[in-house]
Design a protein around this motif. Structure first.
Motif, PDB file in Angstrom:
ATOM      1  N   UNK A  95     -12.493  -0.673   2.604  1.00 52.52           N
ATOM      2  CA  UNK A  95     -12.271  -0.449   1.245  1.00 52.52           C
ATOM      3  C   UNK A  95     -11.204  -1.399   0.734  1.00 52.52           C
ATOM      4  N   UNK A  96     -10.834  -1.530  -0.452  1.00 53.06           N
ATOM      5  CA  UNK A  96      -9.978  -2.641  -0.973  1.00 53.06           C
ATOM      6  C   UNK A  96      -8.928  -1.479  -1.675  1.00 53.06           C
ATOM      7  N   UNK A  97      -8.979  -0.450  -1.034  1.00 48.14           N
ATOM      8  CA  UNK A  97      -8.001   0.476  -1.509  1.00 48.14           C
ATOM      9  C   UNK A  97      -6.295   0.249  -1.034  1.00 48.14           C
ATOM     10  N   UNK A  98      -5.489   0.449  -2.069  1.00 49.80           N
ATOM     11  CA  UNK A  98      -4.150   0.495  -1.896  1.00 49.80           C
ATOM     12  C   UNK A  98      -3.183   1.308  -2.045  1.00 49.80           C
ATOM     13  N   UNK A 119      -7.191   6.453   8.525  1.00 54.37           N
ATOM     14  CA  UNK A 119      -6.448   5.745   7.596  1.00 54.37           C
ATOM     15  C   UNK A 119      -6.770   4.245   7.905  1.00 54.37           C
ATOM     16  N   UNK A 120      -6.874   4.025   9.216  1.00 55.39           N
ATOM     17  CA  UNK A 120      -7.158   2.775   9.605  1.00 55.39           C
ATOM     18  C   UNK A 120      -8.549   2.340   9.030  1.00 55.39           C
ATOM     19  N   UNK A 121      -9.485   3.200   9.003  1.00 53.13           N
ATOM     20  CA  UNK A 121     -11.080   3.027   8.662  1.00 53.13           C
ATOM     21  C   UNK A 121     -10.825   3.039   7.403  1.00 53.13           C
ATOM     22  N   UNK A 159       0.950  -1.026   0.086  1.00 53.48           N
ATOM     23  CA  UNK A 159       0.093  -0.060   0.170  1.00 53.48           C
ATOM     24  C   UNK A 159       0.834   1.111   0.165  1.00 53.48           C
ATOM     25  N   UNK A 160       0.505   2.261  -0.722  1.00 54.70           N
ATOM     26  CA  UNK A 160       1.405   3.507  -1.041  1.00 54.70           C
ATOM     27  C   UNK A 160       0.765   4.648  -0.065  1.00 54.70           C
ATOM     28  N   UNK A 174      -6.818   3.001  -7.565  1.00 51.08           N
ATOM     29  CA  UNK A 174      -7.596   4.552  -6.838  1.00 51.08           C
ATOM     30  C   UNK A 174      -6.378   4.950  -5.877  1.00 51.08           C
ATOM     31  N   UNK A 175      -6.137   6.022  -6.059  1.00 49.96           N
ATOM     32  CA  UNK A 175      -5.550   6.769  -4.903  1.00 49.96           C
ATOM     33  C   UNK A 175      -6.601   7.799  -4.132  1.00 49.96           C
TER      34      UNK A 175
END
Length: 259
Positions: free
Chosen positions: A216-219, A209-211, A4-5, A197-198
């Motif tokens: 979500x599946x955001x990376x 950030x934890x939430x 994760x970026x 998706x950023x």
């Protein structure tokens, strides 16, 4: 699984770095672009985004001399955006060392430009800035200064088959407010867009950030205010993301013994 970026965003008004709230036109000055880049580089962020946020409004191009100074300070990928209207503009930014370009106003006026740019340079370096504004009626629209009323999800459906590498999704309502991400927006966009998706807009503490990464599946996540106005560092954010089971890249400081 990809790491994760964590990506700082530097927003520029033609004179210095600024930070907006809700994309208002009276942003707060927050410093020098080159100096900020040096700090982020020393803190091992994963990427850096530098945007001239008024370039299209003022009909100006990216300041290539300044952009080059920023790139020279970086040992991470850099994305540049602002005032991009032609294939030549993209060429100029990549030629000075940018890894990606960020397109916004041009793709609203001419969505076919996305494919034209990707055909020339490859989709890996084409990033779309998607700025979402939620009206009082709960509907989301694509924020723009072209005086166009564009349903956000209709626009995303129209462009989802185009050849681009990723999007930067910003909640205009949450921009600079530091009260958390719009998780509802993120989840809806994830169902439509199938490239990375950023997410940006709203980060104010580590729990945000934890939430985001838990719901979500955001990376990838981008932020600005939390770095300008709090004590939190990119490392703090990465540790918070790691605490909910997501992989991150953490570079430990090397210990060099004294002779």
């Amino acid at each position: 699984m990809l790491k994760c970026r964590v990506i700082p965003i530097l927003t520029f008004n033609g004179f210095g770095l600024v930070k907006t709230k809700g994309f208002a036109r009276n942003p707060r000055m927050v410093g020098n672009a080159v100096q900020a880049t040096k700090v982020y580089n020393s803190r091992n962020v994963d990427e850096l985004v530098f945007l001239d946020i008024y370039a299209s409004d003022k009909n100006r191009k990216m300041n290539l001399q300044l952009a080059k100074l920023i790139i020279n300070e970086c040992f991470m990928p850099v994305a540049l955006g602002g005032g991009i209207k032609t294939i030549e503009d993209i060429h100029d930014l990549l030629a000075i060392g940018a890894d990606k370009v960020v397109l916004k106003s041009k793709i609203i006026e001419d969505p076919e430009f996305i494919n034209k740019a990707s055909q020339v340079f490859g989709n890996q370096c084409i990033t779309l800035a998607i700025d979402a504004f939620k009206q009082d009626d709960g509907k989301y629209y694509l924020y723009n200064r072209l005086k166009k009323t564009i349903d956000l999800f209709v626009f995303l459906e129209d462009i989802k088959s185009y050849n681009f590498g990723e999007i930067i999704l910003t909640s205009v309502n949450n921009d600079g407010m530091m009260n958390g991400f719009d998780i509802e927006l993120v989840n809806k966009v994830e169902k439509i867009i199938h490239v990375p998706i950023v997410v940006a807009g709203g980060a104010g503490n580590l729990d945000h950030f934890k939430e985001l990464f838990s719901k979500s599946h955001i990376e990838a996540v981008a932020a600005a205010s939390i770095f300008h106005f709090t004590q939190y560092t990119p490392r703090d954010i990465k540790l918070a993301i790691a605490s909910v089971g997501k992989p991150v890249r953490i570079v430990e400081k090397m210990f060099i013994p004294k002779n």
